[in-house]
Structures are given as C-alpha cells and as structure tokens.
Write a protein that holds these residues in place. Structure first.
Motif, short mmCIF file in Angstrom:
data_model
loop_
_atom_site.label_atom_id
_atom_site.label_comp_id
_atom_site.label_asym_id
_atom_site.label_seq_id
_atom_site.Cartn_x
_atom_site.Cartn_y
_atom_site.Cartn_z
N GLN A 129 0.83 -1.21 0.00
CA GLN A 129 0.00 0.00 0.00
C GLN A 129 0.86 1.26 0.00
OE1 GLN A 129 -2.73 0.24 3.26
NE2 GLN A 129 -3.76 2.07 2.52
N HIS A 130 1.92 1.24 0.82
CA HIS A 130 2.82 2.40 0.86
C HIS A 130 3.53 2.57 -0.48
CE1 HIS A 130 5.88 4.82 3.48
NE2 HIS A 130 5.21 5.57 2.63
N THR B 133 7.75 -4.40 -4.14
CA THR B 133 7.32 -3.07 -3.68
C THR B 133 8.42 -2.04 -3.89
OG1 THR B 133 8.02 -3.69 -1.44
CG2 THR B 133 5.69 -3.97 -1.96
N HIS C 121 2.45 1.65 -3.42
CA HIS C 121 1.48 2.14 -4.40
C HIS C 121 1.25 3.64 -4.23
CE1 HIS C 121 -1.72 2.28 -7.19
NE2 HIS C 121 -2.72 2.22 -6.33
N ARG C 122 1.20 4.07 -3.00
CA ARG C 122 0.96 5.49 -2.72
C ARG C 122 2.15 6.34 -3.21
NH1 ARG C 122 -2.47 7.84 1.91
NH2 ARG C 122 -1.94 10.07 1.84
#
Length: 299
Positions: free
Chosen positions: A81-82, A127, A84-85
């Motif tokens: 999530q981080h 990631t 992607h942000r």
C-alpha cells in the motif's frame, strides 16, 4: 449531444480536476486525489503545469516522498500500500518532469534531491522495485529533454554509481532504464568528459559494462544490449576511454556472438556491432599512426 450540454460536461470535468489538485494539500484526501489525477494524466492537458502552479500541490507530493525515508534509512519493509501510494505521487511528478519548462525548474530548485535517495534502496522486492522504476522514469523523462543543464546536474549527484549498481544487479526493467540513462548522459560532451576524466571512473564503468555483457550471454535482453553497444561506441570517442575499451572489450562484442538476425528489441544488432568494431579498429589505427609520427627518427 447539444453544444451547451458539452460545455457543461467540460466545465464539470475541469472543476473535478481542480478539485483533485486542491485535495493534494490535505493528507486525508490526497491519496484518492493522486489516484484520480494519475489515472487521467494522459488525458489532462498541461497537467504538469497545473500541478506546478497550484498552491500546495507540489508540497503535498513532496510530503509523500519524504514519508518513505524511514524505509530507506531504518531498513523498514515497504508495504504494498505504501509503495502504491509513493508510486502514484511519483507518477504525478513525472507529469511535471516531462514538461520542458517544469522539468528544468525541478532541477534548478533541487527537487530531485528528494527523489535520489529512493534509488539507494537495495532490496529487490516487488514493492521497492516499483518505487525504483518510478524514480528512473522521472529521470528518463528529464534526460529526454536533451537539456545540458539537466545532465550537468545529475553528474553532480550520486546518479552514475547508483545507475551502474542497478545496471549490474537490478531486475530486467531496471537494467533497461539504467542503460538508457547512462547512454543519454554520455551522449552529451560534458557527460563523456566526466566519465572519462579519472582512471577510477573509467575502470568502474568499463568493468561494469563487461560484467553486464557476460550476464547478457546467460540471460539475453536485447533492450539492454542495444544501449550497452551504443555506450561502448560513445565511450570510444574519448581517447582515454578508447584505450581501456581496446584492452577490456568482451570477446562476445568482438566475435559476433550477439549478431542474430531479427533480434526482437534490437533488430539492428548486427549492423551496430559491426559499426562498433569498425570504429574501434579505425581509431586504433589512427592512434598507432599518431604515435609513429611523434616518435623520433633513428639515424
């Protein structure tokens, strides 16, 4: 659809864009605003200009970039999530970097100093790789503008050592982008002189290229090979780099190992490899002749 209705829809679209840009100032609304803008960036005219000139927009994106620093310096695992942000924020920065005027402004205000540390992450997780590719995309976009000031700026940073490390150890896509960045840097005279000025730099660069060529014999990647061949050709334009290339050029480049017809991604492989070898032979002969002419005659 009638003209008034079309005008109303266009005004509504413009208002939504302005609303998303305004929401970049608010941490609570920023992520969704970034997603909406990033998804539509190819359809929004002059998005880079809008972001650059909108109050708080660049500051909001910068806050997202800085938020990843603990993962760099404290060895904290980066969540999906981080990642992607951060990648979404970098995607909007790329929209600014690809604009000729804004790109040079990003360089002059030292904005890239905040992105360069992201290339120091050594993890090869998915990631981290997404973040790395996003940053490399911004750098590629800036170098495509062909502005010498941009090249000079990057030469004053740690970009070249970081690029060489990823060129050797990174994933396939990282290697492709890093090879492009290195070639575009060397295309400029200031980049070629920088790379060739010191023996340690020349050795680091040429030894790295040789190891990459060896990797390509095990895991072929025509897009990387294309840039590597062009990098060798460009380095041969500098006398001191030429001297090292003549000594250390991998046999696979000399003997036609990569000369395959219709190599997907590098269709001109045979031609460019032949041109490189002819160039090396010609320059070597000229160098020998120049040495002979300067030698004193024996009586």
């Amino acid at each position: 659809m009638s003209a008034p209705n079309m005008d109303c829809e266009q005004r509504s679209d413009i208002e939504r864009v302005y609303g998303w840009i305004a929401n970049l100032c608010n941490k609570e609304t920023r992520f969704w605003a970034m997603l909406e803008l990033c998804e539509r960036r190819s359809h929004i005219d002059s998005l880079g200009l809008l972001l650059w000139h909108s109050f708080g927009a660049v500051s909001g994106l910068l806050q997202e970039i800085v938020s990843i620093y603990p993962a760099i310096y404290q060895d904290i695992e980066l969540t999906g999530q981080h990642s992607h942000r951060i990648c979404t924020a970098i995607g909007l920065i790329q929209a600014m970097a690809s604009h000729p005027f804004i790109g040079i402004q990003l360089i002059r205000c030292q904005f890239m100093c905040y992105l360069m540390p992201l290339l120091k992450m050594t993890s090869q997780t998915r990631t981290v790789e997404h973040v790395r590719l996003s940053v490399l995309g911004v750098i590629c976009g800036l170098l495509k503008s062909d502005h010498p000031e941009i090249v000079a700026y990057f030469l004053g940073t740690e970009l070249i050592p970081l690029i060489l490390r990823q060129l050797e150890l990174g994933t396939t896509m990282s290697k492709v982008l890093c090879a492009f960045v290195l070639y575009r840097t060397l295309e400029h005279e200031v980049g070629l002189k920088f790379a060739s000025r010191r023996l340690s730099r020349r050795l680091h660069l040429i030894h790295t290229l040789a190891r990459v060529v060896h990797q390509l014999t095990l895991e072929p990647e025509p897009r990387v090979l294309k840039h590597v061949v062009r990098i060798y050709s460009r380095l041969a334009d500098h006398p001191q780099s030429l001297e090292l290339i003549l000594k250390l050029l991998p046999a696979q480049i000399r003997n036609g190992y990569f000369c395959q017809e219709g190599l997907a991604g590098f269709e001109s492989a045979s031609l460019e490899l032949a041109d490189l070898n002819r160039k090396l032979v010609t320059k070597h002969e000229k160098k020998d002749k120049a040495n002979d002419d300067t030698m004193p005659e024996k009586h």
